[in-house]
Design an enzyme around this catalytic site. Structure first.
Site, mmCIF file in Angstrom:
data_model
loop_
_atom_site.group_PDB
_atom_site.id
_atom_site.type_symbol
_atom_site.label_atom_id
_atom_site.label_comp_id
_atom_site.label_asym_id
_atom_site.label_seq_id
_atom_site.Cartn_x
_atom_site.Cartn_y
_atom_site.Cartn_z
ATOM 1 N N ARG A 127 7.223 7.832 -11.510
ATOM 2 C CA ARG A 127 6.110 8.536 -10.855
ATOM 3 C C ARG A 127 5.945 9.917 -11.473
ATOM 4 N NH1 ARG A 127 7.527 8.683 -5.210
ATOM 5 N NH2 ARG A 127 6.549 6.636 -5.027
ATOM 6 N N ARG A 138 13.578 15.399 3.683
ATOM 7 C CA ARG A 138 12.742 14.208 3.512
ATOM 8 C C ARG A 138 11.574 14.574 2.610
ATOM 9 N NH1 ARG A 138 11.382 9.447 3.394
ATOM 10 N NH2 ARG A 138 11.414 7.919 5.077
ATOM 11 N N LYS A 139 10.764 13.586 2.240
ATOM 12 C CA LYS A 139 9.592 13.867 1.418
ATOM 13 C C LYS A 139 8.593 14.715 2.187
ATOM 14 C CE LYS A 139 7.087 9.574 2.506
ATOM 15 N NZ LYS A 139 6.527 8.342 1.934
ATOM 16 N N GLY A 142 2.035 -3.975 1.879
ATOM 17 C CA GLY A 142 2.961 -5.097 1.911
ATOM 18 C C GLY A 142 3.951 -5.073 3.046
ATOM 19 N N CYS A 189 2.305 2.153 2.778
ATOM 20 C CA CYS A 189 1.924 2.921 1.591
ATOM 21 C C CYS A 189 0.452 2.686 1.241
ATOM 22 C CB CYS A 189 2.808 2.535 0.413
ATOM 23 S SG CYS A 189 4.548 2.958 0.652
ATOM 24 N N GLY A 190 -0.083 1.546 1.669
ATOM 25 C CA GLY A 190 -1.497 1.260 1.463
ATOM 26 C C GLY A 190 -2.400 1.830 2.531
#
Length: 608
Positions: A140, A259-260, A525, A530-531
């Site tokens: 990424r 965390r992110k 998924g 994430c989508g």
């Protein structure tokens, strides 16, 4: 303890193949648009002894943590213990060392330390896809404001070509970012060197780091622009990933977050950046008394397997000035870094910390932190939102710019996936028509800016955009608004394959129904979303399902999905939190009729 040695750091980075980049490293525009001063970043803590990583010459990430935070991290979850055992901010050195040994036949990827392979290398943007493609990584990048150029896009294609047409692909993400598929450790140094030579990096783009800075894809080319987001995205990218002491990429000060962390800056009322699903969202709003343009601040939006949260109004407004944007973000990041949960990763997002404080108390703490910087930044209460009707505009297709004789051309990239040939075709189009510039959108599509209006007809006749091509300028109202996560082809968490299904189902729906407005269909998924299915008109999430097996006469488990309906984006953004239907088999003969019924009942579709 080791004394800081800038010369040693330069030597280490030189041997590692890194390039020293300036604070302007990510500016892709033809002319400078930022302020002349460097972005504000705090220097190292005033401490007598700071632990220095001897391999990089830089402080380790935990050096910036208070003792109480270090104690919580040491007793924290598995990831925290991994980070405390070996600092992630030096992982790029590991990549070069492992690569050299693998190339020399001294080791194999299977012998790489597991904690490095599956965790620390994420600090270099390398995510091991061990369940689907063992020994290969998704890499990424960081692409602030989603702006790249033709040379970079060709380099992406060159970097993944050796992994084959299906395994070596380039994905556009929902954060205006790029992900390279199939990367092997032994090849990573050459890719990293190539990125740095092109003023890009993959450092600090995954795991517990600040992710890609999302801005307006129309920055600087929009007649309804309120704020040009490019300067701010670049300044914040420098804040989190540029070491202010050495001027190199990789900033250990923000190298040990719990965390992110996601930041989005919107430039218009369209909110193309989706501020409502980011930890920090900056929403352009003029001051009611002075008319000065600034940002209302929203906080805490995120999606995960356990919780989906829409951002909340923080009752803060700051002027649209570089110093103010950097100081606000820095203050919130400092509080989050030092006080965020280190035990339960599901509760280690900003929203949980804001809720722990209470909105007013958190606001007071942020203002206190900003005041301690003594930079003259003043935070005011949130300002009234713009009034009057506003309809979110489309990004695909041909649209005039405020610049005389110029247009922007939005091109569909189905499910955000570019194959190597398509990367090179888009790069050629950009060189020929948009001075090499390419913009990425959170809908996983691209925009060619500053195209001569007189050249549009020639552009539309290009082979890359011809009938039968996956890339389209005049896409259908359904196929042109499909978003998809990675899916089971590469992601071990995904319950279903998404990208292939997303593209195929959209084509079938275009054949079966007519709609009079764009219909956004998102695929994800697994429940991590994430989508971003909760923001979609129709969201499809991988889930268990059963279907009658004709041979046995019994119900058998098959790939399936949950369907969400009614998410919204833009000024009146809304998340569809609960699925309207569950247990729908993924097979086309089962799913497509269900989607047709939803399109007809909820969105006025008419069967062809």
């Amino acid at each position: 303890m080791t004394n800081f040695n800038a010369l040693a750091l330069k030597k280490v980075l030189f041997l590692a193949g890194s390039v020293f980049l300036t604070s302007e490293a990510f500016v892709q525009q033809q002319a400078p648009f930022g302020l002349s001063s460097a972005p504000t970043t705090s220097a190292l803590p005033v401490a007598a002894d700071i632990e220095i990583d001897t391999r990089t010459g830089k402080p380790i990430g935990s050096s910036f943590l208070p003792e109480e935070t270090i104690e919580r991290a040491a007793a924290g979850n598995k990831i925290e213990k991994i980070k405390m055992a070996k600092d992630g901010t030096s992982a790029f050195v590991d990549v070069y060392e492992y690569a050299a040994k693998i190339r020399a036949g001294e080791m194999t990827w299977e012998e790489v330390e597991a904690a490095d392979m599956d965790n620390r290398l994420k600090y270099v943007g390398m995510l091991h896809r061990n369940k689907r493609t063992p020994g290969q990584f998704m890499m990424r990048l960081k692409v602030p404001n989603g702006i790249i150029n033709a040379d970079q896009l060709r380099f992406y294609a060159d970097s993944v070509e050796k992994y084959g047409e299906e395994g070596g692909v380039v994905d556009i993400t929902t954060r205006q970012n790029i992900q390279l598929r199939g990367v092997k450790i032994e090849d990573a140094p050459d890719i990293i060197d190539g990125l740095h030579a092109r003023n890009q990096t993959s450092f600090q783009s995954a795991l517990d780091n600040v992710r890609n800075m999302v801005g307006s894809p129309l920055a600087g080319i929009d007649d309804q622009e309120m704020v040009d987001t490019r300067e701010f995205c670049n300044a914040l990218n420098d804040l989190v990933s540029l070491d202010p002491v050495t001027g190199t990429r990789g900033n250990p000060r923000w190298g040990n977050l719990p965390r992110k962390f996601n930041i989005a800056i919107s430039g218009t009322r369209d909110d193309y950046a989706h501020t409502h699903i980011n930890d920090i969202g900056l929403v352009p709003t003029p001051h009611k008394d002075t008319g000065v343009m600034g940002f209302n601040v929203v906080l805490g939006g995120y999606m995960s397997i356990k919780r989906v949260a829409e951002s909340i109004d923080a009752d803060m407004w700051i002027p649209a000035e570089r110093e103010a944007v950097v100081s606000l973000s820095e203050a919130i990041l400092r509080i989050f870094r030092d006080e965020g949960d280190r035990k339960d990763r599901q509760k280690a997002r900003l929203m949980w910390l804001v809720e722990k404080y209470g909105v007013e108390e958190f606001k007071a703490e942020v203002i206190k932190e900003i005041d301690s910087y003594d930079r003259g930044v003043k935070v005011e209460n949130a300002q009234p939102k713009p009034e009057g009707a506003f309809e979110r505009r489309e990004l695909l297709g041909v649209h005039k710019q405020p610049q005389e004789g110029k247009v922007r051309v939005g091109i569909l990239v189905p499910s955000g996936r570019l194959h190597q040939k398509e990367c090179r075709e888009v790069a050629d189009l950009a060189d020929k028509y948009s001075n090499g510039e390419i913009r990425l959108t959170v809908e996983q599509n691209i925009i060619l800016p500053n195209v001569d209006e007189s050249a549009v007809d020639d552009l539309l006749k290009e082979k890359a955009l011809a009938p039968g091509s996956r890339l389209k300028v005049n896409a259908g109202l359904i196929e042109g608004n499909v978003v998809s996560c990675t899916g089971a082809q590469f992601c071990g968490l995904a319950l279903i394959e998404t990208k292939v299904h997303a593209e195929r189902v959209a084509a079938l729906l275009e054949e079966k129904v007519t709609v009079d407005k764009p219909i956004r269909i998102h695929w994800t998924g697994c429940p991590n979303s994430c989508g971003q299915v909760q923001v979609a008109d129709i969201g499809i999430m991988g889930a268990p399902a059963k279907k009658l097996d004709e041979e046995s006469g019994k119900m058998k488990a098959v790939p399936g999905c949950k369907i969400f309906v009614g998410g919204r984006i833009g000024e009146d953004a809304h998340l569809a939190m609960e699925p309207s239907q569950t247990g729908i088999p993924l097979a086309e003969e089962d799913l497509v009729p269900v989607l047709v019924d939803i399109l007809k009942s909820e969105f006025g579709a008419v069967e062809k």
